[in-house]
Design a protein around this motif. Sequence first.
Motif, PDB file in Angstrom:
ATOM      1  N   ILE A 175     -10.874  -1.315   5.758  1.00  0.00           N
ATOM      2  CA  ILE A 175      -9.928  -0.778   6.739  1.00  0.00           C
ATOM      3  C   ILE A 175     -10.600   0.355   7.491  1.00  0.00           C
ATOM      4  CG2 ILE A 175      -7.671   0.236   7.133  1.00  0.00           C
ATOM      5  CD1 ILE A 175      -6.727  -0.977   4.523  1.00  0.00           C
ATOM      6  N   ASN A 176     -10.608   0.268   8.787  1.00  0.00           N
ATOM      7  CA  ASN A 176     -11.214   1.320   9.602  1.00  0.00           C
ATOM      8  C   ASN A 176     -10.175   2.399   9.872  1.00  0.00           C
ATOM      9  OD1 ASN A 176     -13.634  -0.249   9.743  1.00  0.00           O
ATOM     10  ND2 ASN A 176     -12.699  -1.448  11.370  1.00  0.00           N
ATOM     11  N   VAL A 177      -9.480   2.283  10.955  1.00  0.00           N
ATOM     12  CA  VAL A 177      -8.484   3.276  11.345  1.00  0.00           C
ATOM     13  C   VAL A 177      -7.090   2.831  10.895  1.00  0.00           C
ATOM     14  CG1 VAL A 177      -7.417   4.458  13.301  1.00  0.00           C
ATOM     15  CG2 VAL A 177      -9.868   3.941  13.333  1.00  0.00           C
ATOM     16  N   TYR A 211       9.202   3.935  14.173  1.00  0.00           N
ATOM     17  CA  TYR A 211       7.810   4.237  13.848  1.00  0.00           C
ATOM     18  C   TYR A 211       7.129   2.978  13.319  1.00  0.00           C
ATOM     19  CZ  TYR A 211       8.513   9.198  14.603  1.00  0.00           C
ATOM     20  OH  TYR A 211       8.766  10.425  15.196  1.00  0.00           O
ATOM     21  N   PHE A 212       5.985   2.688  13.901  1.00  0.00           N
ATOM     22  CA  PHE A 212       5.208   1.507  13.529  1.00  0.00           C
ATOM     23  C   PHE A 212       3.882   1.955  12.922  1.00  0.00           C
ATOM     24  CE2 PHE A 212       7.725  -1.714  15.696  1.00  0.00           C
ATOM     25  CZ  PHE A 212       8.370  -0.992  16.690  1.00  0.00           C
ATOM     26  N   CYS A 213       3.539   1.368  11.794  1.00  0.00           N
ATOM     27  CA  CYS A 213       2.219   1.655  11.261  1.00  0.00           C
ATOM     28  C   CYS A 213       1.221   0.636  11.808  1.00  0.00           C
ATOM     29  CB  CYS A 213       2.201   1.662   9.741  1.00  0.00           C
ATOM     30  SG  CYS A 213       2.684   0.116   8.966  1.00  0.00           S
ATOM     31  N   TYR A 214      -0.019   1.028  11.770  1.00  0.00           N
ATOM     32  CA  TYR A 214      -1.080   0.260  12.414  1.00  0.00           C
ATOM     33  C   TYR A 214      -2.354   0.363  11.578  1.00  0.00           C
ATOM     34  CZ  TYR A 214      -5.247   0.492  15.415  1.00  0.00           C
ATOM     35  OH  TYR A 214      -6.507   0.372  15.930  1.00  0.00           O
ATOM     36  N   ALA A 215      -3.099  -0.705  11.577  1.00  0.00           N
ATOM     37  CA  ALA A 215      -4.392  -0.674  10.894  1.00  0.00           C
ATOM     38  C   ALA A 215      -5.382  -1.549  11.645  1.00  0.00           C
ATOM     39  CB  ALA A 215      -4.260  -1.145   9.459  1.00  0.00           C
ATOM     40  N   ASN A 216      -6.564  -1.035  11.803  1.00  0.00           N
ATOM     41  CA  ASN A 216      -7.669  -1.834  12.314  1.00  0.00           C
ATOM     42  C   ASN A 216      -8.540  -2.171  11.114  1.00  0.00           C
ATOM     43  OD1 ASN A 216     -10.758  -1.722  13.309  1.00  0.00           O
ATOM     44  ND2 ASN A 216      -9.455  -2.600  14.898  1.00  0.00           N
ATOM     45  N   LEU A 217      -8.599  -3.432  10.775  1.00  0.00           N
ATOM     46  CA  LEU A 217      -9.282  -3.791   9.542  1.00  0.00           C
ATOM     47  C   LEU A 217     -10.068  -5.083   9.679  1.00  0.00           C
ATOM     48  CD1 LEU A 217      -7.594  -6.296   7.999  1.00  0.00           C
ATOM     49  CD2 LEU A 217      -5.916  -4.468   7.767  1.00  0.00           C
ATOM     50  N   ARG A 218     -10.938  -5.256   8.698  1.00  0.00           N
ATOM     51  CA  ARG A 218     -11.772  -6.461   8.626  1.00  0.00           C
ATOM     52  C   ARG A 218     -11.310  -7.253   7.414  1.00  0.00           C
ATOM     53  NH1 ARG A 218     -16.584  -6.335  11.150  1.00  0.00           N
ATOM     54  NH2 ARG A 218     -16.518  -4.054  11.023  1.00  0.00           N
ATOM     55  N   VAL A 268      -2.654 -10.946   6.164  1.00  0.00           N
ATOM     56  CA  VAL A 268      -2.584  -9.487   6.073  1.00  0.00           C
ATOM     57  C   VAL A 268      -1.192  -9.039   6.489  1.00  0.00           C
ATOM     58  CG1 VAL A 268      -3.468  -7.301   6.953  1.00  0.00           C
ATOM     59  CG2 VAL A 268      -5.038  -9.209   6.502  1.00  0.00           C
ATOM     60  N   GLN A 269      -0.626  -8.149   5.705  1.00  0.00           N
ATOM     61  CA  GLN A 269       0.691  -7.588   6.027  1.00  0.00           C
ATOM     62  C   GLN A 269       0.656  -6.077   5.903  1.00  0.00           C
ATOM     63  OE1 GLN A 269       3.546  -9.515   3.422  1.00  0.00           O
ATOM     64  NE2 GLN A 269       4.161 -10.880   5.070  1.00  0.00           N
ATOM     65  N   LEU A 270       1.405  -5.422   6.767  1.00  0.00           N
ATOM     66  CA  LEU A 270       1.624  -3.992   6.667  1.00  0.00           C
ATOM     67  C   LEU A 270       3.112  -3.775   6.437  1.00  0.00           C
ATOM     68  CD1 LEU A 270      -0.555  -2.521   9.578  1.00  0.00           C
ATOM     69  CD2 LEU A 270      -1.166  -2.822   7.188  1.00  0.00           C
ATOM     70  N   GLN A 271       3.449  -3.142   5.347  1.00  0.00           N
ATOM     71  CA  GLN A 271       4.845  -2.916   4.983  1.00  0.00           C
ATOM     72  C   GLN A 271       5.151  -1.433   5.066  1.00  0.00           C
ATOM     73  OE1 GLN A 271       7.210  -5.365   4.143  1.00  0.00           O
ATOM     74  NE2 GLN A 271       8.616  -3.633   4.324  1.00  0.00           N
ATOM     75  N   ALA A 272       5.988  -1.077   6.038  1.00  0.00           N
ATOM     76  CA  ALA A 272       6.357   0.330   6.225  1.00  0.00           C
ATOM     77  C   ALA A 272       7.673   0.632   5.525  1.00  0.00           C
ATOM     78  CB  ALA A 272       6.474   0.639   7.709  1.00  0.00           C
ATOM     79  N   SER A 273       7.811   1.868   5.070  1.00  0.00           N
ATOM     80  CA  SER A 273       9.049   2.305   4.420  1.00  0.00           C
ATOM     81  C   SER A 273       9.204   3.806   4.594  1.00  0.00           C
ATOM     82  CB  SER A 273       9.020   1.947   2.932  1.00  0.00           C
ATOM     83  OG  SER A 273       7.939   2.594   2.288  1.00  0.00           O
ATOM     84  N   GLY A 274      10.412   4.280   4.310  1.00  0.00           N
ATOM     85  CA  GLY A 274      10.647   5.713   4.309  1.00  0.00           C
ATOM     86  C   GLY A 274      11.463   6.233   5.467  1.00  0.00           C
ATOM     87  N   ARG A 330     -12.628 -10.054   6.171  1.00  0.00           N
ATOM     88  CA  ARG A 330     -13.742 -10.573   5.360  1.00  0.00           C
ATOM     89  C   ARG A 330     -15.055 -10.037   5.884  1.00  0.00           C
ATOM     90  NH1 ARG A 330     -12.337 -17.026   4.648  1.00  0.00           N
ATOM     91  NH2 ARG A 330     -10.310 -16.744   3.623  1.00  0.00           N
ATOM     92  N   LEU A 331     -16.032  -9.968   5.011  1.00  0.00           N
ATOM     93  CA  LEU A 331     -17.353  -9.524   5.395  1.00  0.00           C
ATOM     94  C   LEU A 331     -17.893 -10.447   6.488  1.00  0.00           C
ATOM     95  CD1 LEU A 331     -19.824  -7.702   4.870  1.00  0.00           C
ATOM     96  CD2 LEU A 331     -20.590  -9.397   3.195  1.00  0.00           C
ATOM     97  N   GLY A 332     -18.399  -9.862   7.558  1.00  0.00           N
ATOM     98  CA  GLY A 332     -18.956 -10.651   8.641  1.00  0.00           C
ATOM     99  C   GLY A 332     -17.965 -11.007   9.728  1.00  0.00           C
ATOM    100  N   ARG A 333     -16.679 -10.803   9.437  1.00  0.00           N
ATOM    101  CA  ARG A 333     -15.658 -11.085  10.447  1.00  0.00           C
ATOM    102  C   ARG A 333     -15.444  -9.852  11.316  1.00  0.00           C
ATOM    103  NH1 ARG A 333     -11.700 -15.030   9.506  1.00  0.00           N
ATOM    104  NH2 ARG A 333     -12.698 -16.923   8.698  1.00  0.00           N
ATOM    105  N   PRO A 334     -15.065 -10.040  12.582  1.00  0.00           N
ATOM    106  CA  PRO A 334     -14.758  -8.873  13.416  1.00  0.00           C
ATOM    107  C   PRO A 334     -13.472  -8.212  12.942  1.00  0.00           C
ATOM    108  CG  PRO A 334     -14.212 -10.897  14.568  1.00  0.00           C
ATOM    109  CD  PRO A 334     -14.938 -11.311  13.327  1.00  0.00           C
ATOM    110  N   SER A 335     -13.336  -6.949  13.239  1.00  0.00           N
ATOM    111  CA  SER A 335     -12.099  -6.256  12.858  1.00  0.00           C
ATOM    112  C   SER A 335     -10.994  -6.563  13.867  1.00  0.00           C
ATOM    113  CB  SER A 335     -12.338  -4.751  12.774  1.00  0.00           C
ATOM    114  OG  SER A 335     -12.765  -4.257  14.017  1.00  0.00           O
ATOM    115  N   ASN A 336      -9.765  -6.523  13.386  1.00  0.00           N
ATOM    116  CA  ASN A 336      -8.603  -6.786  14.227  1.00  0.00           C
ATOM    117  C   ASN A 336      -7.514  -5.762  13.964  1.00  0.00           C
ATOM    118  OD1 ASN A 336      -9.168  -9.380  15.688  1.00  0.00           O
ATOM    119  ND2 ASN A 336      -9.467 -10.106  13.601  1.00  0.00           N
ATOM    120  N   ASP A 337      -6.574  -5.682  14.901  1.00  0.00           N
ATOM    121  CA  ASP A 337      -5.442  -4.766  14.771  1.00  0.00           C
ATOM    122  C   ASP A 337      -4.254  -5.477  14.144  1.00  0.00           C
ATOM    123  OD1 ASP A 337      -6.084  -3.253  18.031  1.00  0.00           O
ATOM    124  OD2 ASP A 337      -6.993  -2.891  16.068  1.00  0.00           O
ATOM    125  N   TYR A 338      -3.598  -4.789  13.232  1.00  0.00           N
ATOM    126  CA  TYR A 338      -2.398  -5.299  12.587  1.00  0.00           C
ATOM    127  C   TYR A 338      -1.307  -4.233  12.668  1.00  0.00           C
ATOM    128  CZ  TYR A 338      -5.439  -8.916  10.711  1.00  0.00           C
ATOM    129  OH  TYR A 338      -6.324  -9.960  10.586  1.00  0.00           O
TER     130      TYR A 338
END
Length: 121
Positions: free
Chosen positions: A30-32, A93-100, A1-7, A102-110
């Motif tokens: 993706i949750n938050v 500025y850093f972007c952030y995502a709490n996401l899962r 998983v990657q988060l690519q920020a721009s702007g 795969r189905l059944g896996r716990p969510s994690n922060d990226y």
Amino acid sequence: VQLQASGGGLVQPGGSLRLSCAASGSIFSINVMGWYRQAPGKQQRESVAVITSGGTTNYVDSVKGRFTISRDNAKKTVYLQMNSPEPEDTAVYFCYANLRSRLGRPSNDYWGQGTLVTVSS
């Protein structure tokens, strides 16, 4: 998983700037999503704005009425529209995502890599 920020970049006080952050990779849901910032010389990151999958938003008091967070779930992208920025908004500025991943896996922060916003005339 990657988060690519721009702007990021240089913006004058009273101007506007939009940050984008796209999530990619193995993503089930993706949750938050949100934006944090770290001002020069400060060690702590500050939560600027967050948005849930349902669209509920929350902002730090200092940006209320000036910044707007939004997300495009289909594009897995979160945005931060910065209107009337002030010199005090200068930060990485850093972007952030709490996401899962795969189905059944716990969510994690990226986290994204950070993009510098400088507010100066």
